[in-house]
Design a protein around this motif. Structure first.
Motif, short mmCIF file in Angstrom:
data_model
loop_
_atom_site.label_atom_id
_atom_site.label_comp_id
_atom_site.label_asym_id
_atom_site.label_seq_id
_atom_site.Cartn_x
_atom_site.Cartn_y
_atom_site.Cartn_z
N SER A 198 18.05 102.49 64.31
CA SER A 198 17.45 102.54 65.41
C SER A 198 16.09 103.64 65.36
CB SER A 198 18.55 102.99 66.58
OG SER A 198 18.89 104.10 66.17
N SER A 199 16.30 104.51 64.32
CA SER A 199 15.07 105.35 64.30
C SER A 199 15.06 105.86 62.63
CB SER A 199 15.47 106.59 65.11
OG SER A 199 16.45 107.33 64.55
N PHE A 200 13.83 106.45 62.46
CA PHE A 200 13.63 106.63 60.98
C PHE A 200 13.00 107.95 61.07
CE2 PHE A 200 13.55 102.14 60.83
CZ PHE A 200 14.19 101.97 59.89
N ILE A 201 13.50 108.88 60.16
CA ILE A 201 13.08 110.26 59.76
C ILE A 201 12.65 110.66 58.24
CG2 ILE A 201 14.08 111.41 61.74
CD1 ILE A 201 16.23 112.63 59.57
N GLU A 202 11.70 111.40 58.08
CA GLU A 202 11.40 111.69 56.79
C GLU A 202 11.82 113.08 56.51
OE1 GLU A 202 7.57 111.59 54.94
OE2 GLU A 202 7.13 109.39 55.66
N ALA A 203 12.70 113.27 55.26
CA ALA A 203 13.31 114.54 55.05
C ALA A 203 13.10 114.82 53.54
CB ALA A 203 14.79 114.45 55.39
N THR A 204 12.76 116.08 53.13
CA THR A 204 12.91 116.44 51.73
C THR A 204 14.30 117.12 51.42
OG1 THR A 204 12.19 118.88 52.50
CG2 THR A 204 10.39 117.55 51.94
N ALA A 205 14.43 116.79 50.15
CA ALA A 205 16.00 117.50 49.73
C ALA A 205 15.58 118.02 48.29
CB ALA A 205 16.49 115.99 49.22
N ALA A 206 15.95 119.17 47.80
CA ALA A 206 16.05 119.85 46.92
C ALA A 206 17.55 119.89 46.21
CB ALA A 206 15.87 121.40 47.19
N PHE A 207 17.52 120.02 44.90
CA PHE A 207 18.72 119.68 44.21
C PHE A 207 18.77 120.50 42.92
CE2 PHE A 207 16.59 115.86 44.49
CZ PHE A 207 16.06 115.71 43.11
N ALA A 208 19.80 120.82 42.35
CA ALA A 208 19.76 121.70 41.20
C ALA A 208 19.84 120.77 39.88
CB ALA A 208 21.08 122.59 41.16
N GLY A 209 19.84 119.39 39.96
CA GLY A 209 20.28 118.59 38.78
C GLY A 209 20.37 117.28 39.34
N MET A 210 20.46 116.34 38.49
CA MET A 210 20.65 114.84 38.76
C MET A 210 22.12 114.58 39.28
SD MET A 210 19.59 112.01 38.90
CE MET A 210 17.98 112.39 37.81
N PRO A 211 23.08 115.36 38.76
CA PRO A 211 24.45 115.02 39.43
C PRO A 211 24.40 115.62 40.95
CG PRO A 211 24.78 116.28 37.31
CD PRO A 211 22.95 116.20 37.68
N GLU A 212 23.73 116.57 41.35
CA GLU A 212 23.69 116.91 42.53
C GLU A 212 22.90 115.90 43.56
OE1 GLU A 212 21.90 120.71 45.09
OE2 GLU A 212 22.88 121.15 43.41
N TRP A 213 21.81 115.37 42.85
CA TRP A 213 21.11 114.62 43.59
C TRP A 213 21.85 113.20 43.67
CZ3 TRP A 213 17.81 112.16 46.58
CH2 TRP A 213 17.37 110.80 46.30
N ILE A 214 22.64 112.70 42.84
CA ILE A 214 23.41 111.55 42.88
C ILE A 214 24.51 111.60 44.02
CG2 ILE A 214 25.05 110.07 41.81
CD1 ILE A 214 23.29 110.40 39.02
N ASN A 215 25.16 113.02 44.11
CA ASN A 215 26.19 113.08 44.84
C ASN A 215 25.57 113.25 46.33
OD1 ASN A 215 28.58 114.09 46.35
ND2 ASN A 215 28.44 116.10 45.62
N LEU A 216 24.44 113.96 46.60
CA LEU A 216 23.75 113.98 47.86
C LEU A 216 23.34 112.50 48.42
CD1 LEU A 216 22.34 115.31 50.24
CD2 LEU A 216 20.32 115.24 48.91
N ARG A 217 22.83 111.51 47.29
CA ARG A 217 22.21 110.13 47.93
C ARG A 217 23.50 109.42 48.20
NH1 ARG A 217 21.66 105.61 46.22
NH2 ARG A 217 22.26 105.96 44.12
N ARG A 218 24.60 109.49 47.34
CA ARG A 218 25.93 108.70 47.72
C ARG A 218 26.45 109.04 48.81
NH1 ARG A 218 28.69 109.68 43.00
NH2 ARG A 218 27.61 108.05 41.95
N ARG A 219 26.50 110.47 49.30
CA ARG A 219 26.93 110.97 50.76
C ARG A 219 26.24 110.27 51.81
NH1 ARG A 219 29.28 116.81 50.56
NH2 ARG A 219 30.71 116.72 48.55
N LEU A 220 24.93 110.29 51.50
CA LEU A 220 24.18 109.73 52.66
C LEU A 220 24.05 108.25 52.74
CD1 LEU A 220 20.62 111.53 51.86
CD2 LEU A 220 21.88 111.52 54.05
#
Length: 195
Positions: free
Chosen positions: A113-135
């Motif tokens: 119903s709405s869209f936002i832009e967001a920036t994400a900072a992460f310490a490495g690929m495992p953290e990025w994958i975990n964040l994206r999976r949770r989202l």
């Protein structure tokens, strides 16, 4: 030096929505492998869409193809230090390719119903994958589009099923922190945290 293999899972019902595209690439690091695999996946999706609608896929640059994409959904992925394997869905915008309309909702029956832009900072690929999976697994989020990515940060476009103001509290239950920018016009900031 990288190698890439791209497959196709099954026939498409809507040529503007190409699903089940298998991508695989190896490169010097996981981020480069991912970028190469996804770029080639977008091109395969474009070629299949053009073939299905009677258009020509000749001469289109990666930038032109990217500008035609409404959303890209990563259905599955596996990452090692130098290899990326995944399966994606690519949804194209309407108006091009034979005048067909793009699917406005990349997740059928669960629209944003709405869209936002967001920036994400992460310490490495495992953290990025975990964040994206949770989202992607959280109920308030209908889609996660990657606008840009580097080794330690990403710029995202999040499709929300709830009002923007309610998103921080709702995402907290999924272990995600969502904070507004500190100055007007600054995108939201998203990261691991919460409950």
């Amino acid at each position: 030096m990288s190698t890439a293999w791209l497959g196709y899972a099954h026939a498409q019902d809507n040529p503007m929505r190409q699903t089940g595209i298998v991508v695989e690439a190896t490169a010097a690091d996981a981020v480069q492998a991912r970028e190469r695999a996804l770029a080639q996946g977008r091109r395969i999706a474009f070629q299949r869409m053009q073939a299905a609608t009677g258009g020509s896929a000749e001469g289109a640059s990666d930038r032109q193809i990217e500008s035609m994409i409404a959303s890209m959904i990563i259905e599955e992925e596996r990452v090692s230090s130098t290899r990326y394997v995944g399966r994606i869905t690519v949804v194209f915008r309407g108006g091009g390719a034979g005048g067909q309309a793009a699917v406005p909702n990349p997740m059928a029956g669960q629209p944003a119903s709405s869209f936002i832009e967001a920036t994400a900072a992460f310490a490495g690929m495992p953290e990025w994958i975990n964040l994206r999976r949770r989202l992607m697994q959280s109920a308030p989020v209908a889609s996660v589009d990657i606008l840009a990515i580097s080794v330690d940060s990403a710029r995202l476009r999040l499709g929300l099923r709830i009002p923007e103001a309610e998103a921080p509290g709702a995402l907290q239950a999924a272990g995600v922190t969502l904070l507004p920018g500190t100055i007007p016009g600054e995108p939201w900031r998203v990261g691991l945290g919460g409950g």
